[in-house]
Write a protein that holds these residues in place. Structure first.
Motif, PDB file in Angstrom:
ATOM      1  N   GLY A   7      14.141  86.472  56.058  1.00  0.00           N
ATOM      2  CA  GLY A   7      15.272  85.708  55.533  1.00  0.00           C
ATOM      3  C   GLY A   7      16.108  85.091  56.634  1.00  0.00           C
ATOM      4  O   GLY A   7      16.549  83.939  56.526  1.00  0.00           O
ATOM      5  N   VAL A  10      14.367  81.981  57.960  1.00  0.00           N
ATOM      6  CA  VAL A  10      14.645  80.810  57.121  1.00  0.00           C
ATOM      7  C   VAL A  10      16.057  80.301  57.367  1.00  0.00           C
ATOM      8  O   VAL A  10      16.310  79.087  57.403  1.00  0.00           O
ATOM      9  CB  VAL A  10      14.440  81.164  55.628  1.00  0.00           C
ATOM     10  CG1 VAL A  10      14.787  79.973  54.743  1.00  0.00           C
ATOM     11  CG2 VAL A  10      13.010  81.597  55.386  1.00  0.00           C
ATOM     12  N   VAL A 111       6.924  85.832  53.289  1.00  0.00           N
ATOM     13  CA  VAL A 111       8.288  85.516  52.839  1.00  0.00           C
ATOM     14  C   VAL A 111       8.777  84.221  53.474  1.00  0.00           C
ATOM     15  O   VAL A 111       9.373  83.357  52.806  1.00  0.00           O
ATOM     16  CB  VAL A 111       9.242  86.679  53.163  1.00  0.00           C
ATOM     17  CG1 VAL A 111      10.680  86.303  52.832  1.00  0.00           C
ATOM     18  CG2 VAL A 111       8.839  87.920  52.383  1.00  0.00           C
ATOM     19  N   ALA A 115       9.775  80.959  51.305  1.00  0.00           N
ATOM     20  CA  ALA A 115      11.160  80.510  51.397  1.00  0.00           C
ATOM     21  C   ALA A 115      11.243  79.110  52.003  1.00  0.00           C
ATOM     22  O   ALA A 115      12.061  78.284  51.567  1.00  0.00           O
ATOM     23  CB  ALA A 115      11.981  81.496  52.223  1.00  0.00           C
ATOM     24  N   TYR A 119      12.772  75.841  50.289  1.00  0.00           N
ATOM     25  CA  TYR A 119      13.814  75.054  50.956  1.00  0.00           C
ATOM     26  C   TYR A 119      13.387  73.594  51.067  1.00  0.00           C
ATOM     27  O   TYR A 119      14.194  72.671  50.858  1.00  0.00           O
ATOM     28  CB  TYR A 119      14.072  75.646  52.343  1.00  0.00           C
ATOM     29  CG  TYR A 119      15.095  74.892  53.161  1.00  0.00           C
ATOM     30  CD1 TYR A 119      16.396  74.716  52.697  1.00  0.00           C
ATOM     31  CD2 TYR A 119      14.757  74.365  54.400  1.00  0.00           C
ATOM     32  CE1 TYR A 119      17.332  74.028  53.447  1.00  0.00           C
ATOM     33  CE2 TYR A 119      15.685  73.676  55.162  1.00  0.00           C
ATOM     34  CZ  TYR A 119      16.969  73.514  54.689  1.00  0.00           C
ATOM     35  OH  TYR A 119      17.895  72.829  55.435  1.00  0.00           O
TER      36      TYR A 119
END
Length: 231
Positions: A7, A10, A111, A115, A119
């Motif tokens: 996360g 990203v 992930v 992600a 996006y």
């Protein structure tokens, strides 16, 4: 921690796009450096935690294997052979450990990919279609290369058993081989050399396909970045 690291990865991409590229303010630079520091700390902590856990895992797995060997009947152990047991305690456990320790990279990669695609879809739905097609083509070719890696790794594992038998024969039969040099020469030229060459052939093929798959995916991802910026 792997999910948090992905996360944050990203978040760094979004921060670069929104604050550094679009706004271009020098005030965002300290925030960017702080974000990188947090990403580094979390990623390093994740990998260190899995490394420590992985080595504890190796200790437990080897201990269970040794306990099973001690509890197994002599006839069954002789049927399996010392070479197979030694290979299981050394190379097999090592390969399992490598896969265990590399698990965070797989989680972060999945992930981060999902992600990033989400996006990109928020930025430009049309661009997602092109990117997904590009990634699908990259993964298709990579899958073919990796399947060749697995095939040769299976043959490498079989060759390892033969090599362990040769090592065992050379060590345990060293007196007989020393007394009979013709037998020692035949053992070295006809048995050991053949098995060692077979192992060398398959491990080189496996590494070649593995390196090809890595380079293919890395270069195609750079290509994807170029295509996105161009379009």
């Amino acid at each position: 921690m792997s999910l948090l690291s992905a996360g944050l990865g990203v978040g760094v991409i979004a921060f670069i796009n929104q604050r550094l590229i679009e706004v271009g303010s020098m005030a965002a630079l300290p925030q960017f450096l702080g974000l990188l520091a947090v990403l580094l700390a979390v990623t390093l902590s994740t990998q260190l935690a899995l490394t420590v856990l992985g080595h504890h895992f190796v200790f437990d797995l080897r201990s269970r294997l040794v306990k099973r060997i001690l509890d197994t009947d002599i006839e069954r152990l002789e049927q399996l052979g010392n070479a197979t047991l030694l290979a299981s305690l050394s190379s097999d456990v090592r390969n399992i450990t490598i896969g265990f320790v590399r698990l965070p990279e797989l989680i972060q990669g999945v992930v981060l990919t999902l992600a990033s695609v989400a996006y990109l879809a928020w930025l430009s739905p049309q661009m997602v279609v092109i990117t997904v097609v590009w990634i699908a083509f990259t993964m298709g070719v990579g899958w073919v290369l990796v399947s060749r890696v697995y095939r040769h790794f299976r043959l490498v594992r079989e060759s390892e058993d033969s090599l362990y038998k040769d090592f065992q024969a050379a060590i345990e039969g060293r007196k007989e081989l020393a007394l009979n040099r013709d037998r020692a020469r035949r053992f070295y030229d006809e048995r050991y050399t053949a098995n060692a060459r077979d192992y060398r052939h398959h491990i080189i093929r496996a590494d070649t396909y593995h390196l090809s798959a890595n380079n293919w995916s890395n270069i195609m991802m750079l290509g994807a970045i170029g295509v996105v910026f161009f379009l």
